[in-house]
Design an enzyme around this catalytic site. Structure first.
Site, short mmCIF file in Angstrom:
data_model
loop_
_atom_site.label_atom_id
_atom_site.label_comp_id
_atom_site.label_asym_id
_atom_site.label_seq_id
_atom_site.Cartn_x
_atom_site.Cartn_y
_atom_site.Cartn_z
N ARG A 180 0.81 -1.22 0.00
CA ARG A 180 0.00 0.00 0.00
C ARG A 180 0.84 1.28 0.00
O ARG A 180 0.30 2.37 -0.08
CB ARG A 180 -0.94 -0.01 1.20
N ASN A 181 2.16 1.14 0.09
CA ASN A 181 3.01 2.33 -0.01
C ASN A 181 3.05 2.76 -1.47
O ASN A 181 3.28 1.94 -2.36
CB ASN A 181 4.41 2.03 0.51
N ARG A 182 2.86 4.04 -1.73
CA ARG A 182 2.74 4.53 -3.10
C ARG A 182 4.07 4.92 -3.74
O ARG A 182 4.09 5.44 -4.85
CB ARG A 182 1.81 5.76 -3.14
N THR A 189 4.81 8.96 1.09
CA THR A 189 4.09 7.98 0.27
C THR A 189 3.49 6.86 1.11
O THR A 189 2.84 5.96 0.58
CB THR A 189 5.04 7.36 -0.78
#
Length: 260
Positions: A137-139, A237
């Site tokens: 889920r880290n962008r 992020t």
């Protein structure tokens, strides 16, 4: 050395959780523990021994294969010993800390980098995968894909290639710290990376960008800013920064990094 002691030493040396199969392979290779009958150590034997020492080990059963980790400063107890009838006397000292030391990775860079992005310290999922920004889920890698005009970065090699193609390197401010979980707010007793020596060697770097406020705060706590370097603090992020959607993140990063 007893088997549970060898398991504990191996996981501590690895600096990350391990599954029973990898533990058995490593112990059969390094010979820290040998069975009396000379046969090899099996994954089943590892799991059985770990089960007998619940105050020394934790088991993450939500992933396959299950991952075994050590409990920091756990107290070793013989599972065959009698349990005291007065637990207040015998077990009052068995406070098991829930934090442990986390250690960052080596920097990602090549001879082309002119921008260095600094985070704080890899999260637990990144440490498990041994990859920067490994949490699904880290962008971060989606932002890199957007900056490099690529539709998708499918593996770690393609991610690093895209990063270097943009002239960007990666590292973290913190080398190691006590941290329960993955939140930056839980970082304690931190030791920092040798950024001064790194910057001296990588003299083409002209911009340092912090991935989130905490990285900037930690940098300014331990290092002086250089007059010949531009510094910018970017929105994190991390999935914890939920108020910033991907499009907004990408636009802000593109503008701040001068990639419009």
């Amino acid at each position: 050395m007893k088997l549970h002691e060898a398991i504990e030493k191996l996981i501590q040396q690895a600096g990350q959780p391990m599954d029973a199969g990898k533990i058995s392979e490593a112990l059969n290779a390094n010979k820290w523990y040998r069975k009396a009958d000379g046969t090899v150590i099996s994954a089943a034997q590892i799991n059985a021994r770990v089960k007998n020492y619940p105050l020394m080990f934790t088991v993450n059963r939500s992933v396959k294969p299950m991952l075994i980790d050590v409990v920091s400063e756990a107290v070793s107890i013989n599972p065959r010993s009698k349990v005291s009838a007065n637990p207040k006397i015998e077990t009052s000292h068995l406070t098991v800390p829930t934090s442990r030391v986390k250690t960052s990775f080596a920097p990602l860079f090549d001879e082309r980098i002119q921008i260095l992005i600094l985070g704080t310290l890899p999260g637990d999922e990144s440490l498990r995968k041994m990859e920067y920004y490994g949490h699904a889920r880290n962008r971060f890698w989606k932002v890199v894909a957007g900056l490099s005009l690529r539709a998708e970065l499918t593996d770690y090699a393609s991610k690093k290639s895209a990063l270097f193609g943009l002239g960007i390197g990666l590292w973290d401010v913190v080398h190691s710290s006590e941290r329960k979980g993955s939140l930056d707010s839980a970082i304690r007793e931190e030791q920092v990376n040798d950024l001064e020596s790194f910057m001296h060697r990588q003299s083409d770097i002209s911009l340092i960008a912090f991935n989130g406020n905490k990285a900037q705060v930690l940098y300014d706590k331990y290092f002086k800013r250089r007059a010949n370097i531009r510094y910018v603090t970017l929105p994190s992020t991390s999935p914890a920064n939920a108020s910033w959607n991907l499009e907004r993140l990408l636009n802000q990063w593109r503008s701040a990094l001068g990639m419009i």
